[in-house]
Motif scaffolding. Structure first.
Motif, PDB file in Angstrom:
ATOM      1  N   THR B  88       1.004  -1.141   0.001  1.00  0.00           N
ATOM      2  CA  THR B  88       0.008  -0.047   0.051  1.00  0.00           C
ATOM      3  C   THR B  88       0.787   1.246  -0.011  1.00  0.00           C
ATOM      4  OG1 THR B  88      -1.805  -1.219   1.103  1.00  0.00           O
ATOM      5  CG2 THR B  88      -1.899   1.212   1.469  1.00  0.00           C
ATOM      6  N   HIS B 118      -8.399  -5.591   4.890  1.00  0.00           N
ATOM      7  CA  HIS B 118      -8.411  -4.150   4.800  1.00  0.00           C
ATOM      8  C   HIS B 118      -7.831  -3.438   3.639  1.00  0.00           C
ATOM      9  CE1 HIS B 118     -10.731  -3.334   8.691  1.00  0.00           C
ATOM     10  NE2 HIS B 118     -10.133  -4.469   8.872  1.00  0.00           N
ATOM     11  N   ARG B 122     -10.317  -1.387   1.233  1.00  0.00           N
ATOM     12  CA  ARG B 122      -9.974   0.076   0.888  1.00  0.00           C
ATOM     13  C   ARG B 122      -9.861   0.142  -0.666  1.00  0.00           C
ATOM     14  NH1 ARG B 122      -5.822  -0.694   4.804  1.00  0.00           N
ATOM     15  NH2 ARG B 122      -4.262  -0.786   3.348  1.00  0.00           N
ATOM     16  N   GLU B 124      -7.192  -0.921  -2.219  1.00  0.00           N
ATOM     17  CA  GLU B 124      -5.887  -0.657  -2.760  1.00  0.00           C
ATOM     18  C   GLU B 124      -5.607  -1.025  -4.050  1.00  0.00           C
ATOM     19  OE1 GLU B 124      -3.984   1.655  -1.085  1.00  0.00           O
ATOM     20  OE2 GLU B 124      -4.880   1.712   0.459  1.00  0.00           O
ATOM     21  N   GLY B 180     -14.418  -3.291  -3.009  1.00  0.00           N
ATOM     22  CA  GLY B 180     -12.996  -2.569  -3.421  1.00  0.00           C
ATOM     23  C   GLY B 180     -12.170  -3.700  -4.341  1.00  0.00           C
TER      24      GLY B 180
END
Lengths: 66, 262
Positions: B88, B118, B122, B124, B180
């Motif tokens: 990330t 996560h 998100r 990413e 996501g």
């Protein structure tokens, strides 16, 4: 020379033997490489189809097909 | 591209050479371990996309801990399970780079479950290469979260008892529920046909990342002949007979096509 085996790189896992459609790859039991493995070898280069199935399944990139 | 065609005396002859993005080195993996195949597939895809100088791989703790030694593109080694967090940071600092994490099931599905969930939630813009061999390979074959029910390991010598230790985690199904995630696919490495399919999946995941569409994950069903106590051909057969029925192959999410589960 179609089937080129990198002698030092081969770990003798035998996966290439099972995928060869011509059955021309076998284990040799005369020479150990530096890592201590008996390697595969091609017993009949003329019969090789250059299908590269052995090279695709080889985990050690020891086989090149020319 | 590792595989080229050339014409010799009127016949088309396939040619197979080592991927350029791979270092010319002996790997430390056990004989028959499919880690070497996965390294090669990634290197071939990077060769085909011609992004060797623009790639950063984040390697895990596990058997592939030294994976960056075997590839010519950049690589870092993250703390146990924290590869998505490191990726990330790299991706946010250098958004034009191809950033992928290379994680095993002990790394991703056990200690790093929170990190990957996560990072995916998100959205990413990174790719995760998830190597699932149902076991902790590096530490000697202990039971992992992905160990199949009834499978014998060092820490479950009578087989995994689901009454005591619960059930395996299916990561692709789990992550495909998150908005996501742009792409989630599970592939296997038990024969040549599936290895070629795995290469296509990795390429697709990398392309989705380069297009900036979000998180992509490719789960590869892999073997561990040493800790499964099998010969390499038997271990590939075991993947086909036992792992593939429990972890069905296929595309679990493809945001382009609107597939969410198959």
């Amino acid at each position: 020379m179609k089937f080129n085996l990198n002698f030092e790189r081969c770990k003798g896992c035998t996966l290439c033997i099972n995928v060869c459609p011509k059955g021309i790859i076998e284990m040799q039991s005369e020479r150990l490489n530096k890592s201590g493995y008996f390697t595969a070898e091609c017993k009949d280069q003329d019969a090789c189809l250059s299908c590269a199935l052995c090279a695709v399944i080889c985990p050690d990139c020891a086989i090149e097909i020319a | 591209m590792a595989r080229l065609c050339r014409k010799v005396m009127g016949k088309i002859m396939p040619k197979f050479t080592r991927a350029k993005a791979l270092e010319d080195k002996q790997t430390h993996y056990c004989p028959g371990c499919t880690h070497g195949v996965i390294h090669r597939l990634i290197a071939e895809v990077i060769d085909e996309m011609d992004i060797e100088g623009n790639t950063v791989g984040v390697f895990p703790v596990g058997c592939a801990v030294l994976g960056y030694q075997y590839v010519k593109f950049d690589g870092v080694q993250a703390s146990h399970g924290r590869a998505p967090a490191a990726a990330t940071g790299i991706k946010r600092a250098k958004p034009d780079r191809l950033v992928f994490t290379y994680q095993g099931d002990g790394d991703l599905a056990a200690i790093g479950t929170g990190e990957v969930v996560h990072a995916a939630a998100r959205g990413e813009n990174i790719t995760t290469i998830f190597v699932n061999n149902t076991i902790y390979g590096m530490t000697g074959g202990q039971m992992a979260p992905t160990t199949l029910p009834g499978q014998k390991t060092q820490t479950s010598p009578f087989g995994r008892d689901t009454d005591k230790v619960g059930f395996p985690i299916r990561i692709c199904e789990l992550l495909s529920t998150l908005d996501g995630v742009a792409y989630a696919e599970r592939v296997s490495l038990h024969d040549v046909k599936h290895i070629n399919a795995a290469k296509k999946a990795i390429k697709k995941a990398f392309e989705i990342q380069m297009e900036g569409k979000g998180f992509s994950i490719v789960e590869l069903l892999s073997n561990c002949p040493t800790n499964w106590a099998m010969t390499p051909p038997d271990s590939l057969k075991w993947i086909k007979e036992n792992m593939v029925p429990y972890y069905p192959l296929g595309v679990y999410k493809d945001a382009e096509k609107g597939v969410t589960q198959r």
